[in-house]
Design a protein around this motif. Structure first.
Motif, short mmCIF file in Angstrom:
data_model
loop_
_atom_site.label_atom_id
_atom_site.label_comp_id
_atom_site.label_asym_id
_atom_site.label_seq_id
_atom_site.Cartn_x
_atom_site.Cartn_y
_atom_site.Cartn_z
N GLN B 477 0.83 -1.21 0.00
CA GLN B 477 0.00 0.00 0.00
C GLN B 477 0.86 1.26 0.00
O GLN B 477 0.56 2.24 -0.67
N THR B 478 1.94 1.22 0.74
CA THR B 478 2.83 2.38 0.83
C THR B 478 3.44 2.69 -0.54
O THR B 478 3.51 3.84 -0.97
N ARG B 481 1.44 4.76 -3.02
CA ARG B 481 1.38 6.21 -2.82
C ARG B 481 2.76 6.86 -2.89
O ARG B 481 2.88 8.07 -3.07
N HIS B 482 3.77 6.06 -2.71
CA HIS B 482 5.15 6.57 -2.66
C HIS B 482 6.01 5.71 -3.59
O HIS B 482 6.66 4.76 -3.14
#
Lengths: 187, 549
Positions: B477-478, B481-482
């Motif tokens: 998930q991180t 976004r990144h």
């Protein structure tokens, strides 16, 4: 400022708790959540670190959450159950009622860490710990954490003992080649 | 509110290209690196370094105190120099004594505080420190060069420029601890301060001051002043091993911030439509300077030497591509960078660093975005299908690995009982893999993908049944976004070179002259060629500075 041997920085606490939780056999993700919550717990009430140590004591069996809302659990072990309860609340809303959880302070700290905007309200009367998902509440300001925090040596020793289970015993071969550098730097 | 127009930029180089270890391991320092950024701030304030305490005997042992004011705050560096027998000198974590020990203090220590630090600092990890101690560090002599420099000064001469050039430092730090370790201040104490709020700024200030100390110590022992031309070319070294590598894995949002800033800077430069004459002159100057740097740079490691040889062979071609005709075309730097794929990865990365250098007005402000106060968060409401889609989108490189093949799981990262030294082991010949550190990210995500296949409903339900996948789910998930948060290589594979991870982080510090001693240990030089004082002009122009002839 006096140099108290009991004073621990918040980062030291978080780092050791991560290793201790891993050493206790918790899944990595649960260990990470507990480590992130540890500074919140320690800064709010250092005495509650006792609960954290007790919560880390193995074994850690899988947890099955009941389907009903509110989630009702009797004597849950927070290290495994806590993150799953918070997941359920954040994903599906609702509330949880925990009767005599083994580490209520840890549960509250986990809730603050998972939902820093205050979406999970907590309330306890000493026996029951209630958690309620309240996404529409005005969020409180972010917690201001300041270390160092006094940690009784026996608590630190207990955490170190668990963390030591993540260390690999020394060997001559490991010492010689594991770090990729020699043992003398006189050039 | 003042609305500033955002400079145009090309597309950023994709993470699939940039976040591969081979390319990360070819990184060079840029003007966005932390030490150059610190020096620009210090130069802008014309920060003055004082030395109110110099309690060093004729042989060079004792203690000193340096002080300065930066952005409204006072800081001190305590330096303790001890007589270290040669048999005790090691740069490894397992060392128990060092040539010098240092503490960066918040405020100026009084006599009692100074005495406390002088007693504690040489003990390093065996001592406890206070929240007024911001950084704890130690450094060992580059024995050959230190002895040579002091002997030459004592004889009325100056050190051999060739030796100065080749080594680049009188001492090298072997650890620079921050953020609460051993009782020193949590980073939160300085996280809101101007300048020191930037990533590793306190650490950079510390090594900068240690550099000053090494100069003063050599001049004191030698009994004479160093030629400023030579002195400027004595930076501060560092010896780094595996401990730095897990940092990149443990701090994905920081890594993403650093990479996004660097790639955005490059994208802005590539979008420049036309170059002014002074920028063209600057580019030519820097190309020549880089060539001199490559000529100075010496390494023994065969792999590193081969890469350096390739760089030296290709660099004249790069210079030839900076012709007046080429630079007069529209978007000349974008064309140059696009065509750079003809050269080795090392040459490409040196070129990328060089192109950023003349454009401080366009990119320096981006350094404000390199600190990240955030931590990765899990979204338990995401559906299993959405998570599976993210894995398919971003983790093809991990899914393609066959961990049944020994070469894909050949290594394990671990922490030794001996002073908690990070090490790397061979899974099939050494004991300890059951206690491995969780750097097997690709394997974790592959296992998640396997159990996730066909699952429906919210992630919360899946993780209740599979708590072992919680960490991997959060990383997936991180990354969505990144996009620069993950190293896109298998860190437990036989081909993994930990040195590539070290170099990436060290380049962001501002390090150059990477000198690997193995696939997991390197020495570097920081601040070689950096200004000696707070001169705003020279603080802007010392990237890969070579020694004046």
């Amino acid at each position: 400022m006096t140099n108290s041997s009991d004073a621990r920085s918040l980062n030291e606490i978080e780092a050791l708790v991560l290793k201790a939780a891993r050493g206790a056999g918790l899944p990595l993700g649960h260990a990470e959540d507990i480590a992130a919550a540890a500074p919140l717990l320690a800064a709010a009430a250092p005495g509650d670190l006792d609960q954290l140590v007790a919560a880390l004591a193995p074994p850690h069996d899988p947890v099955t959450l009941p389907e009903a809302d509110p989630i009702l659990l009797h004597a849950p072990r927070i290290a495994m159950a806590g993150p799953l309860i918070l997941d359920r609340l954040m994903a599906e809303g609702g509330s949880a009622c925990l009767r005599t959880p083994d580490a209520p302070a840890l549960m509250i700290a986990l809730a603050r860490a998972a939902a820093p905007a205050g979406q999970i309200a907590t309330r306890t009367d000493g026996t029951y710990l209630h958690l309620t998902m309240t996404p529409d509440q005005p969020p409180p300001g972010p917690p201001t954490l300041a270390g160092p925090v006094p940690v009784p040596p026996r608590i630190w020793a207990s955490l170190e003992s668990l963390a030591a289970r993540t260390l690999v015993p020394e060997s001559e071969a490991s010492r010689r080649s594991g770090a990729g550098a020699g043992l003398s730097d006189n050039d | 509110m003042l609305d500033l127009p955002i400079p145009p930029q090309t597309s950023l180089r994709p993470p699939s290209e940039v976040m591969r270890l081979r390319r990360m391991g070819a990184a060079f320092p840029t003007r966005l690196s932390f030490l150059p950024t610190l020096l620009r701030h210090m130069a802008a304030e014309r920060v003055r370094i004082d030395r109110p305490v110099w309690n060093i005997d004729a042989r060079g042992f004792g203690h000193a105190l340096y002080t300065l004011r930066l952005a409204g705050h006072a800081y001190g560096l305590v330096a303790v120099s001890s007589d270290l027998p040669p048999e005790a000198r090691t740069d490894r974590v397992i060392a128990t004594a060092w040539d010098t020990a240092h503490v960066l203090t918040d405020g100026i220590p009084d006599a009692a505080e100074l005495a406390r630090i002088v007693a504690a600092a040489p003990r390093q990890e065996a001592a406890r420190f206070t929240a007024r101690d911001l950084i704890l560090s130690r450094a060992n002599k580059s024995v050959r060069l230190f002895d040579h420099v002091t002997a030459r000064l004592a004889a009325g001469g100056q050190p051999d420029p060739g030796l100065v050039r080749a080594t680049g430092y009188l001492m090298r730090t072997t650890a620079v601890y921050g953020n609460g370790k051993f009782g020193i201040a949590d980073r939160s104490r300085i996280a809101d301060r101007p300048v020191l709020s930037g990533p590793f700024m306190a650490e950079m200030l510390t090594v900068w001051l240690i550099r000053h100390f090494t100069h003063d110590l050599a001049e004191h022992v030698g009994g004479a002043r160093l030629d400023p031309r030579l002195k400027r070319h004595l930076g501060i070294g560092n010896a780094t091993g595996l401990g730095m590598a897990p940092f990149l894995v443990a701090h994905p949002l920081l890594l993403d911030a650093w990479m996004q800033v660097r790639e955005t800077a490059l994208a802005r430069v590539r979008a420049v439509e036309a170059l002014e004459a002074d920028r063209i002159d600057r580019l030519h100057t820097l190309v020549a300077r880089a060539a001199a740097h490559l000529a100075e740079w010496q390494v023994d490691d065969p792999t590193a030497a081969a890469r350096l040889d390739m760089l030296r062979r290709e660099w004249p071609e790069v210079a030839a591509h900076l012709s007046p005709e080429a630079l007069a075309r529209p978007r000349p730097l974008d064309r140059l960078m696009s065509g750079a794929t003809r050269w080795s990865i090392d040459t490409q990365e040196l070129l990328a660093a060089l192109l950023i250098e003349p454009f401080g007005d366009l990119v320096d402000g981006l350094t404000e975005c390199m600190a990240s106060p955030f931590a990765p968060r899990l979204d338990p409401a995401m559906s299993c299908e959405a998570l599976a889609a993210l894995i398919a989108q971003d983790w093809d490189w991990a899914l393609a690995l066959d961990f049944a093949q020994r070469r894909h799981s050949a290594r394990f990262w671990y922490v030794s009982e001996e002073k908690a030294e990070p090490r790397l082991g061979d899974r099939f010949t050494e004991d300890g893999a059951e206690r491995e550190s969780p750097l097997d990210i690709a394997r974790q995500v592959q296992a998640l993908a396997r159990d996730l296949a066909g699952q429906r409903g919210p992630l919360s339900r899946f993780l209740a049944l599979h708590p072992n996948h919680r960490a991997a789910a959060r990383r997936v998930q991180t990354l969505a976004r990144h996009p620069y948060a993950e190293i896109r290589d298998n860190m437990i594979g036989a081909e993994c070179l930990p040195i590539d991870m070290l170099r990436c982080k060290l380049a962001f510090f501002g390090a150059a002259k990477f000198d690997p001693k193995s696939d997991r240990w390197t020495r570097i030089a920081l601040a070689q060629g950096a200004p000696l004082g707070p001169d705003p002009d020279s603080a802007q122009d010392w990237w890969l500075a070579a020694m004046d002839p």
